[in-house]
Design an enzyme around this catalytic site. Structure first.
Site, PDB file in Angstrom:
ATOM      1  CD  GLU A 279      -3.255   0.465   2.130  1.00 48.77           C
ATOM      2  OE1 GLU A 279      -2.956  -0.287   3.096  1.00 48.77           O
ATOM      3  OE2 GLU A 279      -4.331   1.044   2.061  1.00 48.77           O
ATOM      4  CE  LYS A 414     -12.068   2.202   1.466  1.00 51.44           C
ATOM      5  NZ  LYS A 414     -11.466   3.187   2.330  1.00 51.44           N
TER       6      LYS A 414
HETATM    7  O1  PA5 Z   1      -3.065   1.865   5.900  1.00 53.15           O
HETATM    8  C1  PA5 Z   1      -4.166   2.363   5.755  1.00 53.15           C
HETATM    9  O2  PA5 Z   1      -4.353   3.575   5.876  1.00 53.15           O
HETATM   10  C2  PA5 Z   1      -5.383   1.508   5.420  1.00 53.15           C
HETATM   11  O3  PA5 Z   1      -5.048   0.198   5.187  1.00 53.15           O
HETATM   12  C3  PA5 Z   1      -6.383   1.573   6.557  1.00 53.15           C
HETATM   13  O4  PA5 Z   1      -5.786   1.109   7.740  1.00 53.15           O
HETATM   14  C4  PA5 Z   1      -7.653   0.763   6.250  1.00 53.15           C
HETATM   15  O5  PA5 Z   1      -8.200   1.149   5.024  1.00 53.15           O
HETATM   16  C5  PA5 Z   1      -8.688   0.971   7.352  1.00 53.15           C
HETATM   17  O6  PA5 Z   1      -9.001   2.318   7.484  1.00 53.15           O
HETATM   18  P1  PA5 Z   1      -9.751   2.882   8.744  1.00 53.15           P
HETATM   19  O7  PA5 Z   1      -8.901   2.669   9.944  1.00 53.15           O
HETATM   20  O8  PA5 Z   1      -9.979   4.315   8.442  1.00 53.15           O
HETATM   21  O9  PA5 Z   1     -11.055   2.119   8.861  1.00 53.15           O
END
Ligand code: PA5
Length: 426
Positions: A279, A414
């Site tokens: 990511e 999403k």
């Molecule tokens: O690293 C990240 O920012 C993402 O993987 C989030 O942790 C994930 O999308 C979950 O987001 P949130 O904590 O806002 O629910």
């Protein structure tokens, strides 16, 4: 702390140009001047974390242990993988007594079957819930929480509110409003720490402490790493060397990194690592694809591809020197299984031989390699390891001229789901 080896030569990796680029990244990181530097709150978190915060985590964990046999942690991505990785690495197998409170996860996928069975599993047990979402609006955890909130209210009535803890942003998102309306206890995800860098905040620490593991040791390990890796020396700084070597391999056409382990308890450290690097780096048409295998299991499946498939892979072994427990192969009276030749060696020793045999076979097959070895798996070493990967990931992404701290691509799927489900506004 982490022993690092690389099959290639650092003379080739650490050119003058690369050293200058690394120095610039280092200076930008510590002066908080690079891309995405608003999200560098994790960088000095281990050395600046407030003792009052750590005490509050510990006290809340003790309350959870007193009141609950099961803690359901609701979250996805960075809001669940750190805790899941730590709990699986620290108490992986059958010894349930290791854990003070059983920690189960929800909201990291949308399986009705999983959630229904989880709710059934909770019946007859004392339960608490920790719902974690930095944005406070991620659909998967929000959906799971809708069901668990009702379950808790049906079971505990008004007292349900004392059994629900929310970890979210200080001000923004639906979850913070729900917490305020219902009077749930709240922990804040710092604004300048993104999900996948949040394992040392309440996001990771509360579930880990509730399970009975030492979060002060975890933080001591992280602090040890923070101190070690802030020194700019590409000859000795393992985080910089790992980042530089993988970037060199990427530039030579090795676009997939396979993290290989020999302990099943590292499976979720691998998942956490894949999220962190995938990511953080996979943007703008660039980035190393992070994959993982668990040996020797996967030597009987993916081992074939690694040995013989497309030559765009490099391997990074994550190894643990000492095992907590072990078994020695004994001499059987009747050598019917023909294993007496192994008598006297431990299974850990066998695994080490398997590592050596595998690594040299894969190297001969054209797979460049690195190995990262930690002394043992405990809270301290795990804290160090998490921090090591986080800082290496920042260097790695910056070497590709990528912002390590955003995830614009995650929004696309999403939006499509919302459109298909006709969510108002989409
Ligand atoms: O690293 C990240 O920012 C993402 O993987 C989030 O942790 C994930 O999308 C979950 O987001 P949130 O904590 O806002 O629910």
């Amino acid at each position: 702390m982490i022993e690092f080896t690389y099959s290639g030569s650092f003379e080739t990796v650490l050119t003058d140009g690369k050293k200058a680029a690394l120095k610039e990244i280092h200076d930008n990181l510590y002066n908080k001047e690079g891309r995405g530097s608003d999200f560098l709150g994790w960088l000095d978190w281990p050395s600046t974390v407030q003792p009052e915060f750590m005490e509050r985590i510990q006290k809340t964990a003790e309350v959870i242990q007193e009141k609950a046999e099961v803690l359901v942690v609701i979250g996805i991505g960075g809001s669940y993988l750190g805790a899941k990785a730590a709990l699986t690495a620290l108490s992986p197998y059958f010894n349930k007594d290791d854990k003070k409170t059983e920690v189960l996860f929800a909201g990291h996928q949308v399986s009705g079957e999983y959630l229904k069975q989880l709710l059934a599993h909770l019946d007859g047990k004392e339960v608490m819930v920790n719902v974690i979402s930095k944005s406070g609006k991620t659909t998967e955890p929000a959906l799971a929480f809708r069901f668990l909130k009702k379950y808790m209210e049906d079971r505990y009535g008004e007292a349900a509110a004392e059994r629900i803890i929310v970890t979210t942003d200080a001000e923004k998102g639906a979850l913070v409003n729900l917490a305020i309306e219902n009077g749930y206890e709240r922990f804040v995800v710092p604004e300048d720490v993104g999900g996948r860098y949040s394992v040392f905040t309440a996001v990771g620490l509360l579930p880990i402490a509730a399970a009975g593991f030492s979060v002060s040791e975890l933080m001591a390990g992280a602090k040890d790493a923070e101190e070690a890796y802030q020194v700019f020396n590409p000859k000795t700084n393992t985080a910089i060397r790992y980042a530089a070597a993988r970037h060199h391999l990427y530039s030579e056409g090795y676009t997939t990194e396979v993290m290989a382990t020999f302990e099943p308890k590292l499976a979720y450290v691998q998942e956490w690592w894949k999220q962190l690097f995938g990511e953080s780096e996979g943007k703008e048409g660039k980035g190393i694809f992070p994959a993982s295998v668990s040996f020797t299991t996967d030597l009987h499946s993916m081992g074939q591809y690694i040995q013989d498939g497309i030559r765009n892979l490099f391997e990074s072994f994550l190894l643990i020197k000492e095992s907590k427990e072990d078994l020695t192969v004994f001499e059987a009276e009747n050598d019917g299984d023909e294993l007496n030749y192994l008598a006297g060696i431990t299974l850990q020793e066998f695994n080490h031989v398997a590592y050596k045999g595998t690594s040299s076979a894969h190297l001969d097959g054209g797979v460049p390699q690195m190995s990262l070895t930690i002394e043992k798996m405990d809270e301290f070493h795990l804290g160090h390891l998490f921090y090591f990967y986080m800082i290496s990931c920042a260097y790695s992404a910056y070497l590709l001229d990528i912002n390590p701290f955003d995830q614009p691509g995650v929004e696309d799927y999403k939006n499509n789901i919302f459109k298909l489900l006709e969510k108002p506004g989409y």
